[in-house]
Design an enzyme around this catalytic site. Structure first.
Site, short mmCIF file in Angstrom:
data_model
loop_
_atom_site.label_atom_id
_atom_site.label_comp_id
_atom_site.label_asym_id
_atom_site.label_seq_id
_atom_site.Cartn_x
_atom_site.Cartn_y
_atom_site.Cartn_z
N THR A 167 -1.80 5.62 2.09
CA THR A 167 -3.01 4.82 1.96
C THR A 167 -3.09 3.89 3.16
O THR A 167 -2.14 3.18 3.47
CB THR A 167 -3.01 4.00 0.66
OG1 THR A 167 -2.98 4.88 -0.46
CG2 THR A 167 -4.25 3.12 0.56
N LEU A 195 0.86 -1.17 0.00
CA LEU A 195 0.00 0.00 0.00
C LEU A 195 0.90 1.23 0.00
O LEU A 195 1.98 1.21 0.59
CB LEU A 195 -0.90 0.04 1.24
CG LEU A 195 -1.98 -1.05 1.36
CD1 LEU A 195 -2.72 -0.89 2.69
CD2 LEU A 195 -2.96 -0.98 0.20
N ASP A 196 0.46 2.30 -0.66
CA ASP A 196 1.22 3.54 -0.63
C ASP A 196 1.36 4.04 0.80
O ASP A 196 0.54 3.73 1.67
CB ASP A 196 0.53 4.62 -1.47
CG ASP A 196 0.41 4.23 -2.93
OD1 ASP A 196 1.22 3.41 -3.39
OD2 ASP A 196 -0.50 4.75 -3.60
N LYS A 197 2.35 4.87 1.02
CA LYS A 197 2.61 5.40 2.36
C LYS A 197 1.36 6.01 2.99
O LYS A 197 1.02 5.73 4.14
CB LYS A 197 3.71 6.47 2.29
CG LYS A 197 3.97 7.19 3.60
CD LYS A 197 4.96 8.33 3.44
CE LYS A 197 5.10 9.13 4.72
NZ LYS A 197 5.99 10.30 4.55
N ARG A 224 -5.22 5.69 -7.82
CA ARG A 224 -4.96 7.13 -7.87
C ARG A 224 -4.78 7.61 -9.31
O ARG A 224 -5.31 8.66 -9.70
CB ARG A 224 -3.72 7.44 -7.03
CG ARG A 224 -3.92 7.11 -5.56
CD ARG A 224 -2.59 7.08 -4.81
NE ARG A 224 -1.96 8.38 -4.78
CZ ARG A 224 -0.70 8.58 -4.40
NH1 ARG A 224 0.06 7.55 -4.03
NH2 ARG A 224 -0.19 9.79 -4.39
#
Length: 318
Positions: A153, A149-151, A249
């Protein structure tokens, strides 16, 4: 059976003779992953790239090389390199755990694994303090990490404790049998109630830190469904069919309704920044088959406080 496994003195060495019943040439990565079931195809490809595979005593340096009947293949699986990442006592929100895997609710603001600029304080640092063992398939920097997961998110992630669990979970994601559902607040008003975004994604041609929709990129498919209309914002559920970097995104911005507060593909504003430090995107639910028991595992991660407060504000205002 179109191969013969030849015993060797070294347990790390696989010596394989391709049988004469192999009717047509086959890619070496596919052949080895099919017959050496303890190794995933991505792991085989990594071993080829790192120089651990030879064919007829000649180094194989291309995963697309074709093997034929009678070929002798040697594949070495090197011993795992000791981890040099420091275990750190960072709190984890554990949703489910057993001897094979752990499911956690990642907080926004935490990087998943060490990388340039983030040598510690990551999810991996926390996992090493919590677990005695993690899968080694992704190497020393990403032990146990099946998907990321993105930082900024938040939400549910599964981490593998064994290579067997890792291979099975990764295969479920690739086969699209594992279901990943996200909730996001977008700034905009999508037309219709649901849809599919089928738009290939690749590295941005001028900004290497960003991804973009590019015709010759990797296939990327996102399913979306409206959950609630909130004036000029909308709560949307996203289902990932593929898992490209920044996929939701990028796809949202491409459709003209970027994720609220996204500092890269949208733009933060006062309406969102008072509640969130990053984008309003949350990995809400993850469903998969347990790699050992075969049971259906479903975990839902509650919405973070900031996300809930933003929703409440938008509901009052609409």
């Amino acid at each position: 059976m179109n191969l013969e496994i030849i015993p060797t003195a070294n347990n790390n060495t696989n010596l394989i003779k391709v049988g004469t019943d192999l009717i047509k040439s086959e890619r070496i990565d596919r052949f080895l992953a099919h017959h050496l079931t303890e190794l995933s195809r991505s792991r085989v490809q990594a071993l080829i790239d790192e120089g651990y595979v030879t064919v007829n005593d000649v180094l194989c340096n291309n995963k697309k090389d074709l093997i034929k009947a009678g070929d002798r293949i040697q594949l070495i699986t090197p011993d795992a390199t000791p981890l040099d990442i420091v275990a750190q006592e960072i709190p984890l929100d554990v949703l489910y755990e057993d001897e094979h895997l752990i499911v956690i609710n990642k907080a926004a603001g935490i990087v998943v694994h060490p990388a340039a600029g983030h040598s510690d304080g990551t999810l991996v640092n926390a996992l090493l303090a919590h677990c005695t063992e993690l899968s080694g398939i992704n190497g020393t920097q990403r032990p146990g990490i099946v998907h990321r997961l993105d930082k900024d998110t938040s939400g549910v992630m599964v981490v593998a404790k064994s290579d067997r669990a890792h291979q099975d979970l990764q295969a479920q994601i690739q086969a699209k049998t594992a279901r990943r559902e996200y909730l996001g607040i977008v700034r905009g008003v999508p037309k219709g109630e649901s849809g599919i975004i089928d738009a290939a994604i690749a590295r941005h041609k001028s900004d290497r830190k960003k991804m973009a929709v590019i015709a010759d990129g990797r296939k990327a498919i996102t399913h979306w469904q409206i959950q609630e209309r909130l004036g000029n914002y909308t709560l949307v559920k996203f289902d990932l069919e593929t898992g490209r970097t920044h996929q939701i995104r990028v796809h949202s911005a491409y459709m003209g309704w970027a994720i609220a507060g996204d500092p890269v593909y949208g733009y933060p504003n006062k309406e969102t920044s008072q509640y969130l430090t990053g984008q309003a995107l949350h990995a809400w639910r993850l469903t998969f088959t347990h790699p050992v028991s075969g049971a259906l595992i479903e975990n839902t991660a509650p919405l973070p406080e900031g996300f809930e407060k933003l929703l409440a504000f938008l509901r009052r205002r609409k």
